[in-house]
Design a protein around this motif. Sequence first.
Motif, PDB file in Angstrom:
ATOM      1  N   VAL A 126       0.974  -1.113   0.026  1.00 11.00           N
ATOM      2  CA  VAL A 126       0.087   0.115   0.206  1.00 11.00           C
ATOM      3  C   VAL A 126       0.905   1.124  -0.093  1.00 11.00           C
ATOM      4  O   VAL A 126       1.829   1.229   0.617  1.00 11.00           O
ATOM      5  CB  VAL A 126      -0.828  -0.080   1.313  1.00 11.00           C
ATOM      6  N   TYR A 127       0.755   2.332  -0.867  1.00  6.31           N
ATOM      7  CA  TYR A 127       1.323   3.306  -1.079  1.00  6.31           C
ATOM      8  C   TYR A 127       0.619   4.602  -0.155  1.00  6.31           C
ATOM      9  O   TYR A 127      -0.364   4.920  -0.835  1.00  6.31           O
ATOM     10  CB  TYR A 127       2.023   3.557  -2.372  1.00  6.31           C
ATOM     11  N   MET A 128       1.194   4.950   0.844  1.00  7.02           N
ATOM     12  CA  MET A 128       0.594   6.217   1.548  1.00  7.02           C
ATOM     13  C   MET A 128       1.025   7.267   1.438  1.00  7.02           C
ATOM     14  O   MET A 128       2.522   7.606   1.362  1.00  7.02           O
ATOM     15  CB  MET A 128       0.290   5.660   3.112  1.00  7.02           C
ATOM     16  N   VAL A 129       0.398   8.401   1.015  1.00  9.73           N
ATOM     17  CA  VAL A 129       0.891   9.774   0.753  1.00  9.73           C
ATOM     18  C   VAL A 129       0.001  10.664   1.904  1.00  9.73           C
ATOM     19  O   VAL A 129      -1.169  10.560   1.949  1.00  9.73           O
ATOM     20  CB  VAL A 129       0.571  10.207  -0.606  1.00  9.73           C
ATOM     21  N   ALA A 130       0.610  11.161   2.831  1.00 12.90           N
ATOM     22  CA  ALA A 130       0.110  12.191   3.747  1.00 12.90           C
ATOM     23  C   ALA A 130       0.592  13.541   3.523  1.00 12.90           C
ATOM     24  O   ALA A 130       1.716  14.003   3.375  1.00 12.90           O
ATOM     25  CB  ALA A 130       0.438  11.607   5.137  1.00 12.90           C
ATOM     26  N   GLY A 131      -0.386  14.637   3.670  1.00 11.00           N
ATOM     27  CA  GLY A 131       0.064  15.964   3.672  1.00 11.00           C
ATOM     28  C   GLY A 131      -1.081  16.844   4.002  1.00 11.00           C
ATOM     29  O   GLY A 131      -2.187  16.543   3.758  1.00 11.00           O
ATOM     30  N   GLY A 132      -0.844  17.789   4.975  1.00  8.20           N
ATOM     31  CA  GLY A 132      -1.834  18.608   5.301  1.00  8.20           C
ATOM     32  C   GLY A 132      -2.752  17.811   6.353  1.00  8.20           C
ATOM     33  O   GLY A 132      -2.573  17.180   6.790  1.00  8.20           O
ATOM     34  N   ASP A 133      -4.130  17.695   6.100  1.00  9.55           N
ATOM     35  CA  ASP A 133      -4.912  16.961   6.823  1.00  9.55           C
ATOM     36  C   ASP A 133      -5.613  15.942   5.954  1.00  9.55           C
ATOM     37  O   ASP A 133      -6.718  15.630   6.015  1.00  9.55           O
ATOM     38  CB  ASP A 133      -6.116  17.873   7.352  1.00  9.55           C
ATOM     39  N   MET A 134      -4.732  15.526   4.879  1.00 12.62           N
ATOM     40  CA  MET A 134      -5.271  14.487   4.051  1.00 12.62           C
ATOM     41  C   MET A 134      -4.519  13.275   3.952  1.00 12.62           C
ATOM     42  O   MET A 134      -3.114  13.476   3.980  1.00 12.62           O
ATOM     43  CB  MET A 134      -5.567  14.923   2.744  1.00 12.62           C
ATOM     44  N   THR A 142       0.906  16.569  -6.720  1.00 11.72           N
ATOM     45  CA  THR A 142       0.090  17.364  -6.645  1.00 11.72           C
ATOM     46  C   THR A 142      -0.002  18.180  -5.279  1.00 11.72           C
ATOM     47  O   THR A 142      -0.101  19.490  -5.045  1.00 11.72           O
ATOM     48  CB  THR A 142      -1.245  16.730  -6.842  1.00 11.72           C
ATOM     49  N   MET A 143       0.261  17.502  -4.268  1.00  9.61           N
ATOM     50  CA  MET A 143       0.305  18.187  -2.838  1.00  9.61           C
ATOM     51  C   MET A 143       1.624  19.071  -2.532  1.00  9.61           C
ATOM     52  O   MET A 143       1.325  20.085  -2.164  1.00  9.61           O
ATOM     53  CB  MET A 143       0.338  16.866  -1.804  1.00  9.61           C
ATOM     54  N   ALA A 191       0.573  22.201  -4.343  1.00  9.15           N
ATOM     55  CA  ALA A 191      -0.394  22.838  -3.249  1.00  9.15           C
ATOM     56  C   ALA A 191       0.226  23.630  -2.034  1.00  9.15           C
ATOM     57  O   ALA A 191      -0.178  23.970  -0.825  1.00  9.15           O
ATOM     58  CB  ALA A 191      -1.661  22.007  -2.946  1.00  9.15           C
ATOM     59  N   ASN A 192       1.668  23.606  -2.189  1.00  7.42           N
ATOM     60  CA  ASN A 192       2.465  24.032  -1.044  1.00  7.42           C
ATOM     61  C   ASN A 192       2.579  23.310   0.194  1.00  7.42           C
ATOM     62  O   ASN A 192       2.458  23.704   1.246  1.00  7.42           O
ATOM     63  CB  ASN A 192       2.307  25.531  -0.540  1.00  7.42           C
ATOM     64  N   LEU A 193       2.290  21.888  -0.021  1.00  4.47           N
ATOM     65  CA  LEU A 193       2.122  21.107   1.454  1.00  4.47           C
ATOM     66  C   LEU A 193       3.425  20.307   1.269  1.00  4.47           C
ATOM     67  O   LEU A 193       4.104  20.450   0.048  1.00  4.47           O
ATOM     68  CB  LEU A 193       1.047  19.913   1.238  1.00  4.47           C
ATOM     69  N   GLU A 194       3.872  19.643   2.247  1.00  5.86           N
ATOM     70  CA  GLU A 194       5.084  18.854   2.137  1.00  5.86           C
ATOM     71  C   GLU A 194       4.770  17.392   2.393  1.00  5.86           C
ATOM     72  O   GLU A 194       4.722  17.070   3.317  1.00  5.86           O
ATOM     73  CB  GLU A 194       6.285  19.470   3.309  1.00  5.86           C
ATOM     74  N   PRO A 195       4.259  16.629   1.273  1.00  9.71           N
ATOM     75  CA  PRO A 195       3.960  15.295   1.664  1.00  9.71           C
ATOM     76  C   PRO A 195       5.114  14.230   1.935  1.00  9.71           C
ATOM     77  O   PRO A 195       6.183  14.522   1.756  1.00  9.71           O
ATOM     78  CB  PRO A 195       3.130  14.999   0.224  1.00  9.71           C
ATOM     79  N   VAL A 196       4.430  13.371   2.492  1.00  9.99           N
ATOM     80  CA  VAL A 196       5.187  12.056   3.012  1.00  9.99           C
ATOM     81  C   VAL A 196       4.791  10.907   2.324  1.00  9.99           C
ATOM     82  O   VAL A 196       3.463  10.740   2.534  1.00  9.99           O
ATOM     83  CB  VAL A 196       5.630  12.018   4.516  1.00  9.99           C
TER      84      VAL A 196
END
Length: 181
Positions: free
Chosen positions: A111-119, A135-136, A139-144
């Motif tokens: 499973v490939y999880m992407v987390a950024g902001g409140d999503m 995409t994140m 949107a100026n998020l710093e996804p993991v």
Amino acid sequence: MPPRDWPLDGFASRPATSHHDGTPLCPVPGPNGSQPADPIGAPARLTMWQAVRQSWLIHPDWTVTDHLAWLDGEGYDTGTLTGDPAEVVGRWLAEHRRTAPVPRPADDPRVYMVAGGDMVAVFDSAEEADIMAVTMTAANLEPVTLPLTEAQWEQAHAVLRSQLPHVTVTDARSTRAAGAS
């Protein structure tokens, strides 16, 4: 940001938004006469590096020439790159290929999880997760982005639901019923 110059100082408060060049938004009719227009947000534009990465994820078979033509067609000014654009984009593509995740055997489901902001979003392919991360980032998020086993994801999902109920979790795997939880 507020307009750089505001000709109505003393008559009307300075609005919170302006055009990109700092000039006031155009006047439109309002309940008390003319007033600055309401701002309309523009989607964030990817940097040229991010755009090349996204196009490479979608079209891994494209050549440097294909990427340059696409960038020009999308309105990117490749003349602003430091050095020969073909060499710069060629280096970027080589780096994308070098850092691309190695495909996992079919008997090792991930499973490939992407987390950024409140999503948080989960995918069954690294490529889809990479597109979400780009995409994140736009949107100026710093996804993991993390690859997890199915069991690790189920455990993480339970923790998210119990400890961070305000976070939107989207399961975008084709093997599951899609949707937010």
